[in-house]
Scaffold this active site. Sequence first.
Site, PDB file in Angstrom:
ATOM      1  N   SER A   1       0.733  -1.218  -0.076  1.00  0.00           N
ATOM      2  CA  SER A   1      -0.100   0.003  -0.108  1.00  0.00           C
ATOM      3  C   SER A   1       0.877   1.231  -0.053  1.00  0.00           C
ATOM      4  O   SER A   1       1.781   1.380  -0.983  1.00  0.00           O
ATOM      5  CB  SER A   1      -1.149   0.001   1.252  1.00  0.00           C
ATOM      6  OG  SER A   1      -1.983   0.920   1.010  1.00  0.00           O
TER       7      SER A   1
ATOM      8  N   ASP B   1      -9.146  -5.617  -5.891  1.00  0.00           N
ATOM      9  CA  ASP B   1      -8.398  -4.411  -4.709  1.00  0.00           C
ATOM     10  C   ASP B   1      -9.344  -3.182  -5.046  1.00  0.00           C
ATOM     11  O   ASP B   1      -8.918  -2.553  -5.858  1.00  0.00           O
ATOM     12  CB  ASP B   1      -7.065  -4.272  -4.966  1.00  0.00           C
ATOM     13  CG  ASP B   1      -6.621  -3.376  -3.824  1.00  0.00           C
ATOM     14  OD1 ASP B   1      -7.418  -2.474  -3.207  1.00  0.00           O
ATOM     15  OD2 ASP B   1      -5.477  -3.087  -3.500  1.00  0.00           O
TER      16      ASP B   1
ATOM     17  N   HIS C   1      -7.182  -5.972  -1.133  1.00  0.00           N
ATOM     18  CA  HIS C   1      -5.920  -5.122  -0.945  1.00  0.00           C
ATOM     19  C   HIS C   1      -4.949  -5.887  -0.420  1.00  0.00           C
ATOM     20  O   HIS C   1      -4.978  -6.703   0.920  1.00  0.00           O
ATOM     21  CB  HIS C   1      -6.379  -3.917   0.079  1.00  0.00           C
ATOM     22  CG  HIS C   1      -5.374  -3.025  -0.088  1.00  0.00           C
ATOM     23  ND1 HIS C   1      -4.921  -2.344  -1.156  1.00  0.00           N
ATOM     24  CD2 HIS C   1      -4.766  -2.242   1.138  1.00  0.00           C
ATOM     25  CE1 HIS C   1      -3.805  -1.379  -0.776  1.00  0.00           C
ATOM     26  NE2 HIS C   1      -3.903  -1.133   0.691  1.00  0.00           N
TER      27      HIS C   1
END
Length: 609
Positions: A218, A334, A365
């Site tokens: 991320s 995601d 994710h």
Amino acid sequence: MTFSIKSNSLLTLALTISILSCAQNAAEKTTPIFKDGEAQIVEAFSDAKSYIRHDLWVETEFDTDGDGEPDRMHVSVTRPEQTESESLKLPVIYVTSPYFAGVAADAPGTMWNVKHELGDIGEERFHPEVQRRGQRPIISNSHIRKWVPRGYIVVHSSSPGTGLSDGAPTIGGANESLAPKAVIDWLCGRAKGYTERDGEEEVKAYWSTGKVGMTGTSYNGTLPLAAATTGVEGLEAIIPIAPNTSYYHYYRSNGLVRSPGGYLGEDIDVLYDFVHSGDEDNREYNNKTVRDTEMKNGMDRETGDYNDFWAGRDYLNQMDNMKAALLMSHGFNDWNVMPEHSYRIYKAAKEKGLPTMIYYHQNGHGGPPPTSMMNKWFTKYLHGIDNGVEKEENKAYIVREYDDRQQPTAYKDYPNPDAEDVTLNLTSGGKSIGGLTLNKVEDAGEMFSDDATISGSEHAKATSSKHRLLYVTPKLKEDLHISGVPQVTISLASSKPAANLSVWIVSLPWEDDAKKITDNIITRGWADPKNHNSLTKEEDLVVGKDYTITFDLQPDDQIIKAGQQIGFMIFSSDKEYTLHPEAGTELTIQLHKTSLTLPVVGGKGAFNE
């Protein structure tokens, strides 16, 4: 004379023993071990209690907190004790993040209120403060257990304006690229490190080979890319996992103000508040300079247009200097950091001629590649072992829908080279169920009205609705493999000067108790019809006038099972992602000028079958 001869013999014997002892010690020196092109766990590197751990501050070339001194980044090092006792030098796996010192609580009013008309900004939101957690010297323990036993040093740092690092968070600004560059420069002997935040006693990275790899998930996956775009020497390979590669694409979509999945109302200034865990004495200056000036003037929630502010936070625009090998990882489902983020960078890196590989799974994710894949990548580029990973014929590894994440299927590339665009046209009946066909269709228009209180899943399950249009294929007689970037062209007229436009591609019938994340949603997309001509300059819609807009949906690679139907659903406000204007805006779709293009493995022949 006899005594002299005896003494010489003893001296020779002593020298022989000494030489043999030195040779034995040299032979016993700990080194990394490699097998099948991968770094193996070494017992001598596996005793965590013996690891040397220390922290320091690396000086950067910028000052973003306004104190007139170069910002220093807080860094922690974890290395095998042999880097001291045996003067062993090892390569580095480096992870940097704004999250290590904690984040702001999700207090009421932190997110922007999305219940207002398009073109408005809504009421001012609440600004939370981060209560910093964690003390010296430990920043993070992530990745240590995986990589130190395999012969790596693991380094962590807190990004600008977070934890014990100086500076200000800028959420994609230049300092977030230059900060990890400075740390890599220090690891390669080109920048200064200090034992204290304000001290003058220097620290050298004498244990580093000068070969650095980066990874993270991320935001932590964004920063390796940010560092790589500087072209810094020594950064040999990066493995970004679900990276945000453009803050515009994270908070906007084709001119539309659109939230990331699960965080309705979030925008770039919200993320700034969320991570701003740095020195409390600097926060007022940082807030005024970054959040309340640069961001306020540039983020533009009124129009959602692309501008210089967003262009400066788009790493696709900064790849000219990138030299690091790239192994990209992402999930096709995601809906937070959407799969376009990874694909656009992978595609650009490949076009630059960089060593590239991509791993996709079917989940949401996060989700790193298999350890073996990461290991081979780092072994090649950090240890210099010729394992042939860069010469592999297959460049894409995709986890199929019902397979284990550790068992991806190899493909020559992504998108699948055998995929061809198949354009499907619409037949009337979309308020209940219209058709998707390869045939030409007659002129026809169908209307629906906006209602943001209805979710996309409710739209998809409805047998009929005046709030969406749905067009489906016949039931598939065989499995159909989609690989690539679907695209839609929609001709519409609006009853108001502004409207949201949302598209879902779904697999029907809809399963309420779906066992897999792929069972219902194939892909999605959003756009602002006011940006039909330009992403940088919108224009109000003339009520009743037809406009045609073409835009990409999110990349996908999915096998739709036989017996399913592919549905093309068009609606206006998406309850989970877009602003929520008052219900009632009417959109009329011209079916003969509207189409869905799917990248189908095997092309029209496969679709017809």
